[in-house]
Design a protein around this motif. Sequence first.
Motif, PDB file in Angstrom:
ATOM      1  N   TYR A 232       0.845  -1.209   0.000  1.00 48.27           N
ATOM      2  CA  TYR A 232       0.000   0.000   0.000  1.00 48.27           C
ATOM      3  C   TYR A 232       0.874   1.249   0.000  1.00 48.27           C
ATOM      4  O   TYR A 232       0.627   2.197  -0.771  1.00 48.27           O
ATOM      5  CB  TYR A 232      -0.904  -0.029   1.227  1.00 48.27           C
ATOM      6  CG  TYR A 232      -1.676   1.252   1.463  1.00 48.27           C
ATOM      7  CD1 TYR A 232      -2.754   1.604   0.659  1.00 48.27           C
ATOM      8  CD2 TYR A 232      -1.329   2.108   2.506  1.00 48.27           C
ATOM      9  CE1 TYR A 232      -3.466   2.775   0.879  1.00 48.27           C
ATOM     10  CE2 TYR A 232      -2.027   3.279   2.743  1.00 48.27           C
ATOM     11  CZ  TYR A 232      -3.089   3.611   1.917  1.00 48.27           C
ATOM     12  OH  TYR A 232      -3.781   4.777   2.145  1.00 48.27           O
ATOM     13  N   PHE A 233       1.905   1.258   0.849  1.00 47.82           N
ATOM     14  CA  PHE A 233       2.778   2.439   0.924  1.00 47.82           C
ATOM     15  C   PHE A 233       3.459   2.708  -0.422  1.00 47.82           C
ATOM     16  O   PHE A 233       3.491   3.843  -0.895  1.00 47.82           O
ATOM     17  CB  PHE A 233       3.840   2.242   2.008  1.00 47.82           C
ATOM     18  CG  PHE A 233       3.301   2.160   3.405  1.00 47.82           C
ATOM     19  CD1 PHE A 233       2.133   2.818   3.763  1.00 47.82           C
ATOM     20  CD2 PHE A 233       3.967   1.429   4.373  1.00 47.82           C
ATOM     21  CE1 PHE A 233       1.638   2.749   5.054  1.00 47.82           C
ATOM     22  CE2 PHE A 233       3.477   1.351   5.672  1.00 47.82           C
ATOM     23  CZ  PHE A 233       2.315   2.007   6.010  1.00 47.82           C
ATOM     24  N   LYS A 234       4.006   1.654  -1.023  1.00 45.77           N
ATOM     25  CA  LYS A 234       4.809   1.839  -2.237  1.00 45.77           C
ATOM     26  C   LYS A 234       3.952   2.069  -3.468  1.00 45.77           C
ATOM     27  O   LYS A 234       4.206   2.996  -4.256  1.00 45.77           O
ATOM     28  CB  LYS A 234       5.714   0.629  -2.440  1.00 45.77           C
ATOM     29  CG  LYS A 234       6.658   0.762  -3.634  1.00 45.77           C
ATOM     30  CD  LYS A 234       7.653  -0.381  -3.695  1.00 45.77           C
ATOM     31  CE  LYS A 234       8.644  -0.192  -4.834  1.00 45.77           C
ATOM     32  NZ  LYS A 234       9.694  -1.251  -4.851  1.00 45.77           N
ATOM     33  N   HIS A 235       2.931   1.248  -3.662  1.00 39.58           N
ATOM     34  CA  HIS A 235       2.194   1.267  -4.920  1.00 39.58           C
ATOM     35  C   HIS A 235       0.989   2.207  -4.914  1.00 39.58           C
ATOM     36  O   HIS A 235       0.589   2.700  -5.971  1.00 39.58           O
ATOM     37  CB  HIS A 235       1.752  -0.153  -5.275  1.00 39.58           C
ATOM     38  CG  HIS A 235       2.880  -1.124  -5.398  1.00 39.58           C
ATOM     39  ND1 HIS A 235       3.982  -0.884  -6.188  1.00 39.58           N
ATOM     40  CD2 HIS A 235       3.098  -2.336  -4.794  1.00 39.58           C
ATOM     41  CE1 HIS A 235       4.818  -1.898  -6.097  1.00 39.58           C
ATOM     42  NE2 HIS A 235       4.322  -2.787  -5.260  1.00 39.58           N
ATOM     43  N   THR A 236       0.412   2.456  -3.744  1.00 41.68           N
ATOM     44  CA  THR A 236      -0.747   3.353  -3.678  1.00 41.68           C
ATOM     45  C   THR A 236      -0.339   4.769  -3.278  1.00 41.68           C
ATOM     46  O   THR A 236      -0.754   5.750  -3.909  1.00 41.68           O
ATOM     47  CB  THR A 236      -1.803   2.810  -2.696  1.00 41.68           C
ATOM     48  OG1 THR A 236      -2.206   1.507  -3.114  1.00 41.68           O
ATOM     49  CG2 THR A 236      -3.022   3.729  -2.644  1.00 41.68           C
ATOM     50  N   LEU A 237       0.477   4.887  -2.228  1.00 41.16           N
ATOM     51  CA  LEU A 237       0.880   6.216  -1.763  1.00 41.16           C
ATOM     52  C   LEU A 237       2.118   6.743  -2.476  1.00 41.16           C
ATOM     53  O   LEU A 237       2.382   7.942  -2.436  1.00 41.16           O
ATOM     54  CB  LEU A 237       1.136   6.182  -0.250  1.00 41.16           C
ATOM     55  CG  LEU A 237      -0.041   5.799   0.642  1.00 41.16           C
ATOM     56  CD1 LEU A 237       0.342   5.987   2.112  1.00 41.16           C
ATOM     57  CD2 LEU A 237      -1.275   6.626   0.316  1.00 41.16           C
ATOM     58  N   GLY A 238       2.890   5.858  -3.080  1.00 45.39           N
ATOM     59  CA  GLY A 238       4.105   6.307  -3.753  1.00 45.39           C
ATOM     60  C   GLY A 238       5.284   6.509  -2.834  1.00 45.39           C
ATOM     61  O   GLY A 238       6.228   7.241  -3.178  1.00 45.39           O
ATOM     62  N   ALA A 239       5.286   5.872  -1.671  1.00 47.91           N
ATOM     63  CA  ALA A 239       6.406   6.007  -0.731  1.00 47.91           C
ATOM     64  C   ALA A 239       7.660   5.383  -1.323  1.00 47.91           C
ATOM     65  O   ALA A 239       7.601   4.376  -2.033  1.00 47.91           O
ATOM     66  CB  ALA A 239       6.060   5.339   0.599  1.00 47.91           C
ATOM     67  N   ASP A 240       8.815   6.001  -1.021  1.00 52.89           N
ATOM     68  CA  ASP A 240      10.081   5.453  -1.504  1.00 52.89           C
ATOM     69  C   ASP A 240      11.058   5.133  -0.374  1.00 52.89           C
ATOM     70  O   ASP A 240      12.216   4.807  -0.623  1.00 52.89           O
ATOM     71  CB  ASP A 240      10.736   6.404  -2.519  1.00 52.89           C
ATOM     72  CG  ASP A 240      11.050   7.780  -1.928  1.00 52.89           C
ATOM     73  OD1 ASP A 240      10.844   7.979  -0.711  1.00 52.89           O
ATOM     74  OD2 ASP A 240      11.495   8.661  -2.698  1.00 52.89           O
ATOM     75  N   ALA A 241      10.597   5.225   0.878  1.00 48.79           N
ATOM     76  CA  ALA A 241      11.432   4.882   2.024  1.00 48.79           C
ATOM     77  C   ALA A 241      10.514   4.676   3.230  1.00 48.79           C
ATOM     78  O   ALA A 241       9.373   5.167   3.242  1.00 48.79           O
ATOM     79  CB  ALA A 241      12.463   5.974   2.315  1.00 48.79           C
ATOM     80  N   VAL A 242      11.028   3.962   4.242  1.00 48.40           N
ATOM     81  CA  VAL A 242      10.209   3.631   5.403  1.00 48.40           C
ATOM     82  C   VAL A 242      10.990   3.901   6.686  1.00 48.40           C
ATOM     83  O   VAL A 242      12.167   3.534   6.798  1.00 48.40           O
ATOM     84  CB  VAL A 242       9.764   2.151   5.401  1.00 48.40           C
ATOM     85  CG1 VAL A 242       8.840   1.860   6.584  1.00 48.40           C
ATOM     86  CG2 VAL A 242       9.083   1.792   4.096  1.00 48.40           C
TER      87      VAL A 242
END
Length: 502
Positions: A232-242
Motif C-alpha cells: 500500500y505504501f509503495k504502490h498506492t501512496l508512492g512512498a520510496d522509504a520507510v
Amino acid sequence: MTAPRTLLINPTVTSRSSARFPLGLLQLAAALDRSGSSRIIDGNVDRDFVNDSLRAMEQERFDAVGVGVMGGPQVATAIAVSKAIREHFPATPIVWGGYFPTLHTDATLAAPYVDYAIRAQGEQALPELVAALAGDQPALERIAGLSWKRAGTVVHNPARPIMRHDPAGLLPYDKLGDPRRYLARTYLGQRTVATQAAIGCRYHCTFCGVAAMFGGATQLPAAARLERELAYFKHTLGADAVQYFDHNFFDREADMLPLLEVMARFELPWWCYARSDALLKLSEHAWKLVRRSRLRMAYIGAESPSGQMLHDIRKGTRPDQTLEVVELCRRHGVIPELSFMVAPPEHTEEETERTFEFIREMKRINPQAEIIIYIYTPLPEHSRHEKDRSKRPGAPLLDLHGEPVVFPATPDEWAQPRWVDYACHMDAPWLSDRLRRRINDFVTVLRCRYPTVQDLRAPPWAKRNLSAMAGWRYRFRRYDRPWELNLANRLVRLRMPQVSGL
C-alpha cells in the motif's frame, strides 16, 4: 441501541513537515470501528485542532473523547483540548491514553478534565469502556487496564496482557484525509512513510517508557500483514522509504527472517531502532537480507561506556558490544545512530567526561557514526512497571542540593518547562550550571565537527566550513565556550536529530 461513536484526538507536538501517521490512534480506530465508529483529529497536521474538535462535537454525537498523550511537550496541548471540551461539553467523558497516563496514572486522574485513563494498550480497553459508557456493558470494574474515579477515589483495575491486534485489512488511513500528506522528505528518500511492525520490547531499561508500558513483552506482526502495508505504501501512496517505529526492530532472528524477506522484495530504504547485541547475533544470511532490503540507518541505544551503569539501568548490553557494532555497521554499509545518556545522578561529572572520550573512540572507529546525547533521567518509581518495582526497587533520586526529587502530581505540573525537559531527557535536577554548559558546549563542537547526514537543509559548503571551524576544538578537546560556532549556527541552522527526529 445506536452504535457508540468516539472522537480520537492527537494533540499537536511537532511541525507539519515532521508529522508522521498517528499510528496509535489508527490502531484504536480500527478496534473501535468493529462495534461502533470513530473520527480522528490529528493536531500534527491540523493546527486549529482544539477548535476543530469542538466543531466536530457540535456537529456529531460522541459517546467519549479519547486523547493520546505521549508526555513532554504534548502534555500542554492535551490539557488545552481537554479543558476546552470540558468547558463546552461537560457531560462528555474524556479518556486519556498513551505513555503519559500509563506512566503517571494518578497524576492524570488528579486533573478535573480527565475522567478515565487507559494504561498500556487500548485496543481492547477503550472499546469496552465506550460500550460501557453507552450503556451496553461491561461494568467499569471488569475492564482490564482501566483506571477511573469512583466517588472521588481513583480505582486501578488489573493490568491487561499485551497482545498483537492486527486488523483484517489495512489501518484506516482514509480517516486522516489524504494520507500522502504524511510522507516526508528525509535522508532516506523524498517520500518517507512511517509505520510500526512490531510492538513492545523484552528489556527493562530504567529510563524507558516502553519498559514501563509493555513490561518486557513484545509482539511481532505476521509477514502477510507487513507485506500488505508495504504494498500500500509503495504502490498506492508512492512512498520510496520507510521509517520503522518498532520499539526494537531486531528481535530473535528466526522471527525476523520472514519479515526481512518481505522487505527485501520491496527494497525500500529504511531506518529503525535496534540493539547492539541483537545486531551482533545476526547470521550472514540475515545480514544479506538486511543489505537487500536497504537498511540505511539503525538507532542504537549505547547509553554509556560504563559496564556498571549499563547493569544498573538494566540495559542488558556491554560497552564492548557497542564498539563491535560500530565496526560491524561500517562493514555492512549501515550508519549507526548511537544515543548516549550523560550526567547520571551518581558520579555525574566523571561519567559524563568518560562518555565524551568513548564517543571520540566511536568516531575514530567509524566516522560516519551519528551521535545523539541525552541527559539520563530515570523514570519515577511510580512509573516503572509493577513487575520491575517488586523485583528491584529503584534508588532514591536527589537533586543538586541533596534533597529528594519530588515529581509532579498533576498534568499541569508536568507541563512546566523544567519537567518537560526532564521527560525529554534534556535536563535533570542534579545538574549544576557548570556541567550543563559543559554538555551543551561538547554537543555544539561535536555536531559542527560532524554534521548529521540527516540534515537536508544546510548547504554542503556550509557544513564543510563548520566542520573545519570546529576541527581544532575537537582535536585538542577545547570544548568550552565555542562562541564562534554558536555565532555560525545562527547563520546555518544545523539539524539536531534528538530534537527533530529523522
